[in-house]
Scaffold this active site. Sequence first.
Site, PDB file in Angstrom:
ATOM      1  N   HIS A   1      31.559 -25.426 -29.803  1.00  0.00           N
ATOM      2  CA  HIS A   1      32.821 -24.711 -30.014  1.00  0.00           C
ATOM      3  C   HIS A   1      33.896 -25.326 -29.111  1.00  0.00           C
ATOM      4  O   HIS A   1      33.694 -25.500 -27.909  1.00  0.00           O
ATOM      5  CB  HIS A   1      32.603 -23.236 -29.686  1.00  0.00           C
TER       6      HIS A   1
ATOM      7  N   ASP B   1      37.794 -25.017 -27.950  1.00  0.00           N
ATOM      8  CA  ASP B   1      38.910 -24.075 -27.882  1.00  0.00           C
ATOM      9  C   ASP B   1      40.226 -24.778 -27.554  1.00  0.00           C
ATOM     10  O   ASP B   1      40.394 -25.317 -26.457  1.00  0.00           O
ATOM     11  CB  ASP B   1      38.639 -23.035 -26.789  1.00  0.00           C
TER      12      ASP B   1
ATOM     13  N   MET C   1      44.225 -24.335 -26.959  1.00  0.00           N
ATOM     14  CA  MET C   1      45.232 -23.319 -26.611  1.00  0.00           C
ATOM     15  C   MET C   1      46.545 -23.999 -26.259  1.00  0.00           C
ATOM     16  O   MET C   1      46.541 -25.012 -25.550  1.00  0.00           O
ATOM     17  CB  MET C   1      44.769 -22.524 -25.390  1.00  0.00           C
TER      18      MET C   1
ATOM     19  N   ASP D   1      33.172 -14.388 -31.031  1.00  0.00           N
ATOM     20  CA  ASP D   1      33.620 -15.219 -29.902  1.00  0.00           C
ATOM     21  C   ASP D   1      34.160 -14.334 -28.791  1.00  0.00           C
ATOM     22  O   ASP D   1      35.178 -13.659 -28.972  1.00  0.00           O
ATOM     23  CB  ASP D   1      34.713 -16.172 -30.418  1.00  0.00           C
TER      24      ASP D   1
ATOM     25  N   HIS E   1      38.514 -24.233 -32.696  1.00  0.00           N
ATOM     26  CA  HIS E   1      39.187 -22.926 -32.727  1.00  0.00           C
ATOM     27  C   HIS E   1      40.622 -23.129 -32.255  1.00  0.00           C
ATOM     28  O   HIS E   1      40.868 -23.337 -31.069  1.00  0.00           O
ATOM     29  CB  HIS E   1      38.398 -21.978 -31.796  1.00  0.00           C
TER      30      HIS E   1
ATOM     31  N   MET F   1      37.273 -12.442 -33.013  1.00  0.00           N
ATOM     32  CA  MET F   1      37.378 -12.423 -31.553  1.00  0.00           C
ATOM     33  C   MET F   1      36.853 -11.080 -31.046  1.00  0.00           C
ATOM     34  O   MET F   1      37.269 -10.014 -31.511  1.00  0.00           O
ATOM     35  CB  MET F   1      38.837 -12.598 -31.112  1.00  0.00           C
TER      36      MET F   1
ATOM     37  N   MET G   1      43.933 -21.938 -31.215  1.00  0.00           N
ATOM     38  CA  MET G   1      44.733 -20.804 -30.722  1.00  0.00           C
ATOM     39  C   MET G   1      46.127 -21.347 -30.447  1.00  0.00           C
ATOM     40  O   MET G   1      46.559 -21.489 -29.286  1.00  0.00           O
ATOM     41  CB  MET G   1      44.072 -20.221 -29.460  1.00  0.00           C
TER      42      MET G   1
ATOM     43  N   SER H   1      30.734 -22.807 -26.040  1.00  0.00           N
ATOM     44  CA  SER H   1      32.154 -23.157 -25.946  1.00  0.00           C
ATOM     45  C   SER H   1      32.384 -24.031 -24.721  1.00  0.00           C
ATOM     46  O   SER H   1      32.118 -23.599 -23.587  1.00  0.00           O
ATOM     47  CB  SER H   1      33.000 -21.889 -25.821  1.00  0.00           C
TER      48      SER H   1
HETATM   49  C1  DX5 Z   1      38.515 -17.381 -25.649  1.00  0.00           C
HETATM   50  C2  DX5 Z   1      37.762 -18.484 -26.338  1.00  0.00           C
HETATM   51  C3  DX5 Z   1      36.277 -18.402 -26.232  1.00  0.00           C
HETATM   52  C4  DX5 Z   1      35.741 -18.465 -24.830  1.00  0.00           C
HETATM   53  C5  DX5 Z   1      34.532 -17.606 -24.776  1.00  0.00           C
HETATM   54  O1  DX5 Z   1      39.849 -17.410 -26.026  1.00  0.00           O
HETATM   55  O2  DX5 Z   1      38.076 -18.502 -27.721  1.00  0.00           O
HETATM   56  O3  DX5 Z   1      35.649 -19.356 -27.063  1.00  0.00           O
HETATM   57  O4  DX5 Z   1      35.390 -19.751 -24.408  1.00  0.00           O
HETATM   58  O5  DX5 Z   1      34.117 -17.512 -23.458  1.00  0.00           O
HETATM   59  P1  DX5 Z   1      33.017 -16.480 -22.985  1.00  0.00           P
HETATM   60  O6  DX5 Z   1      31.775 -16.728 -23.792  1.00  0.00           O
HETATM   61  O7  DX5 Z   1      32.862 -16.810 -21.546  1.00  0.00           O
HETATM   62  O8  DX5 Z   1      33.562 -15.097 -23.231  1.00  0.00           O
HETATM   63 ZN    ZN Z   2      36.887 -19.772 -29.160  1.00  0.00          ZN
END
Ligand code: DX5
Ligand code: ZN
Length: 229
Positions: free
Chosen positions: A32, A34, A36, A176, A65, A138, A67, A7
């Site tokens: 990956h 992310d 947000m 994840d 992903h 998650m 969010m 990620s």
């Molecule tokens: C959290 C993200 C993850 C995050 C995981 O909301 O969706 O993808 O980057 O990070 P680690 O592997 O550090 O838990």
């Molecule tokens: Zn993620």
Amino acid sequence: MIKIAPSILSADFARLGEDIEDVRRGGADYLHFDVMDGEFVPNISIGVPVLNSVRRATDMILDVHLMIDRPVRYIDAFSKNGADIINVHVESDSPENIRAAVDRTLELGKRAAVTLKPKTPAEAVLPYLDDVSLVLLMTVEPGFGGQSFMYDMLDKIMKIRSWIDSRGLACELEVDGGINPYTAKLAAEAGANVLVAGSDVFKAADRGARIALLRKNAEEAARGGVKQK
Ligand code: DX5
Ligand code: ZN
């Protein structure tokens, strides 16, 4: 076969191209990404313009992903700017609009995926299971990297793996949050086949070696896990 999806939330955004090339050379399967919005989760990360740049910088499979609230509004934008897999949270809109987001992803020729927060019951994937190419579970509360793996998610992984296998689906099962060489084993043993790892990979001195270790541990555990019984 186990896939590792670093990620980029834990990458250095000032040298993102180099960090991506490092994990690509290190054997990562997916990248990956992310997204947000500060509404669906209490943090803001990256979006469409960064995806566009990443797409032009690498040929890796981009696992986006979302969010964000009401993701159906943005499927076209993420698709046109380079997403290969588009994950939408079932909690982020009405069932009708989540269905519309999945359908639009498929219409655009991309891989559709649905995602569950830790407190959402496994059953929430059932309306989509026959149509998506991936389910993302998650294993931390979404919003931040570097949190601890929630061990009580292992039952949910096993449950969804059993539905995928009993229906004979090719659907992948991705986890994840909080993945490290130890939790990679537990998740794979329970039936996950794609492991997202942010901090564990990007903070490692030798990222290729870390990806190889995650994969080795997970593959050993998967061989002895529920899937093979
Ligand atoms: C959290 C993200 C993850 C995050 C995981 O909301 O969706 O993808 O980057 O990070 P680690 O592997 O550090 O838990
Ligand atoms: Zn993620």
